[in-house]
Scaffold this active site. Structure first.
Site, PDB file in Angstrom:
ATOM      1  N   TYR A 117      13.594  29.053  24.296  1.00 30.72           N
ATOM      2  CA  TYR A 117      13.055  29.717  23.109  1.00 30.72           C
ATOM      3  C   TYR A 117      12.731  28.708  22.021  1.00 30.72           C
ATOM      4  O   TYR A 117      13.559  27.834  21.704  1.00 30.72           O
ATOM      5  CB  TYR A 117      14.067  30.728  22.553  1.00 30.72           C
ATOM      6  CG  TYR A 117      14.215  31.964  23.404  1.00 30.72           C
ATOM      7  CD1 TYR A 117      13.152  32.833  23.600  1.00 30.72           C
ATOM      8  CD2 TYR A 117      15.431  32.260  24.004  1.00 30.72           C
ATOM      9  CE1 TYR A 117      13.295  33.969  24.379  1.00 30.72           C
ATOM     10  CE2 TYR A 117      15.593  33.396  24.779  1.00 30.72           C
ATOM     11  CZ  TYR A 117      14.506  34.245  24.963  1.00 30.72           C
ATOM     12  OH  TYR A 117      14.659  35.366  25.728  1.00 30.72           O
ATOM     13  N   LYS A 122      48.306  35.767  18.970  1.00 33.00           N
ATOM     14  CA  LYS A 122      47.402  36.790  18.420  1.00 33.00           C
ATOM     15  C   LYS A 122      46.003  36.633  19.028  1.00 33.00           C
ATOM     16  O   LYS A 122      45.711  35.613  19.672  1.00 33.00           O
ATOM     17  CB  LYS A 122      47.338  36.659  16.904  1.00 33.00           C
ATOM     18  CG  LYS A 122      46.792  35.328  16.427  1.00 33.00           C
ATOM     19  CD  LYS A 122      46.838  35.213  14.918  1.00 33.00           C
ATOM     20  CE  LYS A 122      46.318  33.858  14.469  1.00 33.00           C
ATOM     21  NZ  LYS A 122      45.971  33.810  13.068  1.00 33.00           N
TER      22      LYS A 122
HETATM   23  C1  LIG Z   1      50.417  32.755   9.813  1.00 33.55           C
HETATM   24  C2  LIG Z   1      50.027  31.858  10.934  1.00 33.55           C
HETATM   25  N1  LIG Z   1      50.938  31.031  11.464  1.00 33.55           N
HETATM   26  C3  LIG Z   1      50.627  30.184  12.464  1.00 33.55           C
HETATM   27  C4  LIG Z   1      49.351  30.124  12.978  1.00 33.55           C
HETATM   28  C5  LIG Z   1      49.027  29.132  14.072  1.00 33.55           C
HETATM   29  O1  LIG Z   1      48.123  28.181  13.616  1.00 33.55           O
HETATM   30  P1  LIG Z   1      47.540  27.036  14.597  1.00 33.55           P
HETATM   31  O2  LIG Z   1      46.749  27.767  15.626  1.00 33.55           O
HETATM   32  O3  LIG Z   1      46.689  26.198  13.727  1.00 33.55           O
HETATM   33  O4  LIG Z   1      48.715  26.349  15.159  1.00 33.55           O
HETATM   34  C6  LIG Z   1      48.364  30.951  12.444  1.00 33.55           C
HETATM   35  C7  LIG Z   1      46.994  30.861  12.943  1.00 33.55           C
HETATM   36  O5  LIG Z   1      46.016  31.094  12.308  1.00 33.55           O
HETATM   37  C8  LIG Z   1      48.711  31.837  11.381  1.00 33.55           C
HETATM   38  O6  LIG Z   1      47.808  32.653  10.833  1.00 33.55           O
END
Ligand SMILES: Cc1ncc(COP(=O)(O)O)c(C=O)c1O
Length: 356
Positions: free
Chosen positions: A252, A35
């Site tokens: 800055y 994602k």
């Molecule tokens: C529902 C779900 N599963 C798995 C993951 C993977 O998590 P990680 O990146 O900590 O392995 C995420 C990440 O936020 C998630 O939202």
């Protein structure tokens, strides 16, 4: 030579990290979490490199549609599911699988006239208190979902771990028990483990693991995990190196003063490129492969470094902000953040090179 920053994405490291997942959870199938543009790494090269994963997960329907449009045909789960009839239809058409995390999504499925039915995962909230149905509602919802013509089948049940990154916190075990109590009778595949679960809690492995951050080579814990190889290296170049008088202030707000006559380096990368403004003086930066400290406030296009240890450094010399040779965990800790936000924050104007 352009002095603009770029990220290098090492697909060999990605495949290596997937092997680490398999070694840690040998009995589980792997749903690679790609994602948010694969945590900022670029979703298409990452999907191409992870052909050995059993499936992919994204957060939103649009992300799944983008992957399908690019020809990715692996099973693909949308972790937040569909939120209206239009999304549901588009997801069904594209053969995406959908999470149901709330009863409104059951109603959507009930009233849908889909071109083809969709595969469903039921998400149970066992203590994260984010998305998911209550453990008490799970069995009833599973029964209801099975009856619906819009549902091609229930592919599994999942829950998300809230504190697995703290190996001393027993709450992960509480979540495992709540989850198993709620769904064990359903006889469906179960999925609990994120990266922290995979690395630290074997009892969470279940039938499917869902690694995200570890695939990209960063640790879900505060300390780096030796086995993992960094996938993203954030490269930049010195745009200036010049003398600075003792007592002169830098950047800055003049938050850092030169303790002696010295050479100051200016790196052509700033917060618009994704190097957080919150990074304090002292954060390690690699110039010519050697650590020097960041000094002063990070600007939009530039950041400054103390070159007392490298007075001969020149404009054009190579800089690494994190990645190979400088773990993202170390840099993130300096800024009080986590590698996830560093990776996701890479700016749109930063170049991208895929290697491996
Ligand atoms: C529902 C779900 N599963 C798995 C993951 C993977 O998590 P990680 O990146 O900590 O392995 C995420 C990440 O936020 C998630 O939202």
């Amino acid at each position: 030579m352009s002095l603009s920053p770029w990220i290098e994405i090492d697909t060999r490291a990605l495949r290596h990290n997937l092997d680490v997942v398999r070694r840690q959870a040998p009995k589980a199938k792997v749903m690679a979490v790609i994602k948010a543009n694969a945590y900022g790494h670029g979703v298409l090269p990452v999907a191409d490199a992870l052909t050995e994963a059993d499936s992919f997960a994204v957060a939103r329907v649009e992300e799944g549609l983008e992957l399908r449009a690019a020809g990715v045909d692996k099973p693909l789960l949308v972790l937040a599911g569909a939120h209206d009839a239009h999304e549901l239809e588009a997801a069904a058409q594209a053969g995406l699988e959908l999470v149901v995390h709330h009863s409104f999504q059951l109603s959507l499925l009930k009233s849908a006239a889909l071109p083809t039915p969709v595969g469903i995962w039921l998400k149970v909230d066992t203590g994260m208190n984010r998305l998911g149905v209550t453990p008490a509602d799970a069995a009833g919802l599973l029964r209801a979902l099975k009856e619906l013509p819009a549902v091609a089948g229930i592919r599994g049940c999942l829950t998300h771990l809230a504190r697995a990154d703290d190996l001393g916190d027993d709450f992960t075990r509480v979540q495992v028990h709540r989850f198993r109590d709620a769904v064990a009778d359903a006889g469906l595949p179960l999925s609990m483990a994120n990266s922290a679960g995979i690395l630290g809690w074997p009892e969470t492995h279940g039938d499917w693991v869902r690694p995200g951050i570890m695939l990209y080579g960063a640790s879900p814990f505060a300390a780096p995990v030796d086995d993992l190889h960094p996938v993203m290296t954030f490269h930049a170049r010195l745009i200036s190196a010049k003398p600075l008088r003792a007592g002169e202030s830098v950047g800055y707000g003049g938050t850092w003063q030169a303790p002696q006559d010295m050479v100051l380096g200016v790196v052509a990368a700033g917060y618009a490129d994704g190097y957080p403004r919150e990074m304090p003086s002292g954060t390690p930066v690699l110039v010519n492969g050697r650590v020097v400290p960041l000094v002063g406030r990070v600007s939009m296009d530039t950041l400054m470094v103390d070159l007392r240890e490298q007075p001969d450094a020149r404009p054009g010399d190579p800089v690494v902000l994190w990645g190979r040779g400088l773990p993202a965990e170390t840099v993130a800790t300096a800024a009080g953040t986590i590698p996830y936000t560093l990776f996701c924050g890479i700016g749109g104007r930063v170049g991208r090179r895929v290697t491996g």
